[in-house]
Design a protein around this motif. Structure first.
Motif, PDB file in Angstrom:
ATOM      1  N   LYS A 252      -0.644   0.350   5.730  1.00  0.00           N
ATOM      2  CA  LYS A 252      -2.019   0.121   5.266  1.00  0.00           C
ATOM      3  C   LYS A 252      -2.208   0.607   3.826  1.00  0.00           C
ATOM      4  O   LYS A 252      -2.938   0.013   3.031  1.00  0.00           O
ATOM      5  N   GLN A 253      -1.519   1.719   3.500  1.00  0.00           N
ATOM      6  CA  GLN A 253      -1.672   2.273   2.146  1.00  0.00           C
ATOM      7  C   GLN A 253      -0.768   1.604   1.111  1.00  0.00           C
ATOM      8  O   GLN A 253      -0.764   2.005  -0.056  1.00  0.00           O
ATOM      9  N   ALA A 254       0.020   0.630   1.554  1.00  0.00           N
ATOM     10  CA  ALA A 254       0.994   0.037   0.627  1.00  0.00           C
ATOM     11  C   ALA A 254       0.302  -0.553  -0.593  1.00  0.00           C
ATOM     12  O   ALA A 254      -0.785  -1.115  -0.505  1.00  0.00           O
ATOM     13  N   LYS A 255       0.996  -0.414  -1.716  1.00  0.00           N
ATOM     14  CA  LYS A 255       0.452  -0.915  -2.969  1.00  0.00           C
ATOM     15  C   LYS A 255       0.599  -2.443  -3.018  1.00  0.00           C
ATOM     16  O   LYS A 255       1.643  -2.979  -2.651  1.00  0.00           O
ATOM     17  N   THR A 256      -0.426  -3.133  -3.436  1.00  0.00           N
ATOM     18  CA  THR A 256      -0.304  -4.585  -3.622  1.00  0.00           C
ATOM     19  C   THR A 256      -0.863  -4.927  -5.003  1.00  0.00           C
ATOM     20  O   THR A 256      -0.895  -4.060  -5.869  1.00  0.00           O
ATOM     21  N   ASP A 257      -1.325  -6.162  -5.210  1.00  0.00           N
ATOM     22  CA  ASP A 257      -1.924  -6.467  -6.510  1.00  0.00           C
ATOM     23  C   ASP A 257      -3.193  -7.274  -6.300  1.00  0.00           C
ATOM     24  O   ASP A 257      -3.606  -7.508  -5.158  1.00  0.00           O
ATOM     25  N   SER A 258      -3.816  -7.701  -7.373  1.00  0.00           N
ATOM     26  CA  SER A 258      -5.149  -8.295  -7.234  1.00  0.00           C
ATOM     27  C   SER A 258      -5.116  -9.800  -6.929  1.00  0.00           C
ATOM     28  O   SER A 258      -6.152 -10.400  -6.666  1.00  0.00           O
ATOM     29  N   ASN A 259      -3.925 -10.370  -6.966  1.00  0.00           N
ATOM     30  CA  ASN A 259      -3.811 -11.806  -6.676  1.00  0.00           C
ATOM     31  C   ASN A 259      -3.852 -12.046  -5.166  1.00  0.00           C
ATOM     32  O   ASN A 259      -2.976 -11.592  -4.437  1.00  0.00           O
ATOM     33  N   ILE A 260      -4.874 -12.749  -4.700  1.00  0.00           N
ATOM     34  CA  ILE A 260      -5.064 -12.923  -3.261  1.00  0.00           C
ATOM     35  C   ILE A 260      -4.007 -13.827  -2.630  1.00  0.00           C
ATOM     36  O   ILE A 260      -3.661 -13.692  -1.462  1.00  0.00           O
ATOM     37  N   ASN A 261      -3.463 -14.724  -3.440  1.00  0.00           N
ATOM     38  CA  ASN A 261      -2.488 -15.684  -2.928  1.00  0.00           C
ATOM     39  C   ASN A 261      -1.108 -15.023  -2.801  1.00  0.00           C
ATOM     40  O   ASN A 261      -0.561 -14.527  -3.773  1.00  0.00           O
ATOM     41  N   ILE A 262      -0.553 -15.019  -1.595  1.00  0.00           N
ATOM     42  CA  ILE A 262       0.741 -14.350  -1.402  1.00  0.00           C
ATOM     43  C   ILE A 262       1.893 -15.280  -1.793  1.00  0.00           C
ATOM     44  O   ILE A 262       2.046 -16.368  -1.242  1.00  0.00           O
ATOM     45  N   THR A 263       2.689 -14.802  -2.771  1.00  0.00           N
ATOM     46  CA  THR A 263       3.873 -15.559  -3.198  1.00  0.00           C
ATOM     47  C   THR A 263       5.044 -14.591  -3.326  1.00  0.00           C
ATOM     48  O   THR A 263       4.837 -13.388  -3.515  1.00  0.00           O
ATOM     49  N   TYR A 264       6.252 -15.129  -3.221  1.00  0.00           N
ATOM     50  CA  TYR A 264       7.420 -14.274  -3.430  1.00  0.00           C
ATOM     51  C   TYR A 264       7.839 -14.367  -4.884  1.00  0.00           C
ATOM     52  O   TYR A 264       8.381 -15.369  -5.330  1.00  0.00           O
ATOM     53  N   ASP A 265       7.555 -13.315  -5.613  1.00  0.00           N
ATOM     54  CA  ASP A 265       7.812 -13.321  -7.049  1.00  0.00           C
ATOM     55  C   ASP A 265       8.300 -11.930  -7.464  1.00  0.00           C
ATOM     56  O   ASP A 265       7.527 -11.084  -7.911  1.00  0.00           O
ATOM     57  N   PRO A 266       9.610 -11.675  -7.260  1.00  0.00           N
ATOM     58  CA  PRO A 266      10.129 -10.311  -7.443  1.00  0.00           C
ATOM     59  C   PRO A 266       9.937  -9.767  -8.859  1.00  0.00           C
ATOM     60  O   PRO A 266       9.810  -8.555  -9.027  1.00  0.00           O
ATOM     61  N   ASN A 267       9.893 -10.642  -9.868  1.00  0.00           N
ATOM     62  CA  ASN A 267       9.759 -10.125 -11.234  1.00  0.00           C
ATOM     63  C   ASN A 267       8.331  -9.711 -11.558  1.00  0.00           C
ATOM     64  O   ASN A 267       8.087  -8.615 -12.051  1.00  0.00           O
ATOM     65  N   ASP A 268       7.393 -10.580 -11.253  1.00  0.00           N
ATOM     66  CA  ASP A 268       6.012 -10.284 -11.639  1.00  0.00           C
ATOM     67  C   ASP A 268       5.217  -9.567 -10.554  1.00  0.00           C
ATOM     68  O   ASP A 268       4.168  -8.992 -10.830  1.00  0.00           O
ATOM     69  N   ARG A 269       5.675  -9.677  -9.294  1.00  0.00           N
ATOM     70  CA  ARG A 269       4.908  -9.054  -8.204  1.00  0.00           C
ATOM     71  C   ARG A 269       5.851  -8.225  -7.315  1.00  0.00           C
ATOM     72  O   ARG A 269       6.033  -8.532  -6.130  1.00  0.00           O
ATOM     73  N   PRO A 270       6.462  -7.179  -7.906  1.00  0.00           N
ATOM     74  CA  PRO A 270       7.497  -6.438  -7.167  1.00  0.00           C
ATOM     75  C   PRO A 270       7.011  -5.816  -5.856  1.00  0.00           C
ATOM     76  O   PRO A 270       7.772  -5.758  -4.882  1.00  0.00           O
ATOM     77  N   GLU A 271       5.757  -5.364  -5.811  1.00  0.00           N
ATOM     78  CA  GLU A 271       5.279  -4.695  -4.592  1.00  0.00           C
ATOM     79  C   GLU A 271       5.152  -5.686  -3.441  1.00  0.00           C
ATOM     80  O   GLU A 271       5.596  -5.418  -2.322  1.00  0.00           O
ATOM     81  N   ILE A 272       4.509  -6.844  -3.726  1.00  0.00           N
ATOM     82  CA  ILE A 272       4.375  -7.877  -2.694  1.00  0.00           C
ATOM     83  C   ILE A 272       5.763  -8.370  -2.271  1.00  0.00           C
ATOM     84  O   ILE A 272       6.039  -8.550  -1.076  1.00  0.00           O
ATOM     85  N   ALA A 273       6.639  -8.532  -3.249  1.00  0.00           N
ATOM     86  CA  ALA A 273       7.995  -9.012  -2.945  1.00  0.00           C
ATOM     87  C   ALA A 273       8.708  -8.042  -2.014  1.00  0.00           C
ATOM     88  O   ALA A 273       9.410  -8.457  -1.082  1.00  0.00           O
ATOM     89  N   ASN A 274       8.510  -6.758  -2.259  1.00  0.00           N
ATOM     90  CA  ASN A 274       9.162  -5.751  -1.425  1.00  0.00           C
ATOM     91  C   ASN A 274       8.649  -5.810   0.007  1.00  0.00           C
ATOM     92  O   ASN A 274       9.412  -5.720   0.972  1.00  0.00           O
ATOM     93  N   LEU A 275       7.337  -5.984   0.166  1.00  0.00           N
ATOM     94  CA  LEU A 275       6.768  -6.084   1.516  1.00  0.00           C
ATOM     95  C   LEU A 275       7.292  -7.342   2.217  1.00  0.00           C
ATOM     96  O   LEU A 275       7.649  -7.304   3.394  1.00  0.00           O
ATOM     97  N   LEU A 276       7.364  -8.440   1.458  1.00  0.00           N
ATOM     98  CA  LEU A 276       7.883  -9.678   2.045  1.00  0.00           C
ATOM     99  C   LEU A 276       9.348  -9.526   2.448  1.00  0.00           C
ATOM    100  O   LEU A 276       9.784 -10.022   3.480  1.00  0.00           O
ATOM    101  N   ARG A 277      10.100  -8.803   1.626  1.00  0.00           N
ATOM    102  CA  ARG A 277      11.521  -8.593   1.932  1.00  0.00           C
ATOM    103  C   ARG A 277      11.681  -7.860   3.262  1.00  0.00           C
ATOM    104  O   ARG A 277      12.501  -8.226   4.099  1.00  0.00           O
ATOM    105  N   LEU A 278      10.882  -6.828   3.434  1.00  0.00           N
ATOM    106  CA  LEU A 278      10.943  -6.075   4.682  1.00  0.00           C
ATOM    107  C   LEU A 278      10.520  -6.959   5.862  1.00  0.00           C
ATOM    108  O   LEU A 278      11.142  -6.941   6.934  1.00  0.00           O
ATOM    109  N   TYR A 279       9.470  -7.726   5.643  1.00  0.00           N
ATOM    110  CA  TYR A 279       8.973  -8.647   6.668  1.00  0.00           C
ATOM    111  C   TYR A 279      10.080  -9.624   7.066  1.00  0.00           C
ATOM    112  O   TYR A 279      10.323  -9.877   8.253  1.00  0.00           O
TER     113      TYR A 279
END
Ligand code: TRP
Length: 362
Positions: A252-279
């Protein structure tokens, strides 16, 4: 999974490049000819293991074990004191790590679990080994340099400077020829190879008494839920021993970003990418597919699905861990038996080496 060595740094050294190229070949060989290999790996005893350890190394150790590769796991308690941390919690760490091993499927009948400090002959190998490396070789080890820089300590212990030689003794006492580990372990394997070569040349007429081990590169480790390296002090790691609720709280406390649309973008969105990788690791579904399933439902849905997937995946492991937790005698017996086996091998290696060095006096 094993071939996913996509470090993406663009500035790999030649030896790392070679190692990246070699690893899939080694995996192939290990599966086809398990009898040709002896694997030695392990960890510092600085606390229980987390899911980064699991996906980075524990899972593949179990695979190797089940292919029939002979394996030794060192609980590197002496390496845990390189920066002179207190020893008070070492015993607890050793216990927790053995529990983690058993929970993920390490079988003591197939895999030898031992700890550094209880194998005197292993430690004694360090002295002849130290005699064949130079101070400048010790001082230019990039992993050691980085650890010193990170520790921010005012002075550096002698053990900190020399532990890669101690690690060479971990590997060579049992003539391990494969060492699974992350790329930070490469300098240590290189010095191990150097020591093996020099000792063979000096005392064994260039015969291969010691093998020259190879690093079997593990996949890059997952980041913590805050996007930084998973680490004990950062409270950003999901431990194998956590409950489902604790896991949910952390995600729940995981860091994300302000872009609501979820995409896999390891360079520009490393936090979301990391969560997706684990998923993806927990579900076996491709990253892009997972991202497109969530799309504009945003990070909250990603976190909810991820929590479910993590808890589902680790449920049997956690159940086994809970069952074993109270079996204190069993855990120590496993270590004791591993130590007995490691001692036999280490005594033999030291005795052979002493003889070759003309140091067996009667
Ligand atoms: N240096 C390793 C780490 O920090 C731990 C370790 C100690 C190790 N001895 C080893 C790893 C021998 C591989 C082989 O994680």
């Amino acid at each position: 999974m094993f071939n996913d060595l996509n470090y993406n740094t663009g500035n790999e050294t030649d030896s790392l490049k070679e190692c990246i190229a070699r690893s899939p070949i080694l995996w192939n060989e290990l599966e086809k000819h398990p009898e040709k290999f002896r694997v030695l790996t392990g960890e510092r005893t600085t606390g229980a293991l987390h899911i980064g350890h699991y996906f980075g190394s524990l899972k593949s150790r179990v695979t190797l074990q089940n292919w029939g590769v002979e394996m030794f796991l060192v609980l590197a308690d002496y390496q845990a004191i390189t920066d002179r941390i207190s020893t008070e919690r070492l015993k607890e760490s050793v216990f927790e790590i053995i529990l983690d091993y058993l929970a993920v499927g390490i079988q003591p009948k197939k895999t030898t679990i031992f700890c550094h400090s209880m194998i005197p002959a292993l430690n004694q190998l360090m002295l002849p080994f130290l005699s064949v490396v130079s101070m400048s070789e010790l001082q230019r080890n990039p992993t050691v340099k980085e650890e010193i820089a990170l520790s921010g300590a005012k002075s550096v212990s002698g053990l900190m400077m020399t532990y890669p030689v101690h690690q060479a003794a971990d590997i060579l006492f049992c003539k391990g020829n494969i060492v699974p580990g992350g790329k930070d372990q490469l300098p240590h394997i290189e010095i191990t190879r150097l020591i093996a070569r020099r000792i063979n040349n000096m005392y064994f007429n260039e015969k291969k008494f010691f093998p020259e081990p190879e690093l079997l590169l593990s996949a890059p480790i997952l980041l913590g839920i805050d996007g930084r390296k998973m680490g004990k002090s950062l409270h950003n790691a999901i431990y194998l021993k956590m409950t489902a609720d604790e896991t949910a709280q952390l995600i729940k406390q995981a860091k994300t970003d302000s872009n609501i649309n979820i995409t896999y973008d390891p360079n520009d969105r490393p936090e979301i990418a990391n969560l997706l990788r684990l998923y993806s690791l927990c579900t076996g579904i491709a990253l892009e597919v997972l991202a497109s399933q969530i799309e504009d439902r945003g990070a909250a849905v990603l976190k909810r699905n991820l929590t479910e997937a993590v808890n589902e995946y680790f449920k049997p492991i956690r159940e086994r861990r809970n069952q074993l937790k109270s079996e204190t005698d069993l855990i120590w017996k496993i270590l004791k038996e591993g130590n007995i086996k490691a001692n036999e091998i280490a005594n033999q290696t030291l005795s052979d080496l002493s003889q070759a060095m003309h140091m067996q006096y009667y």
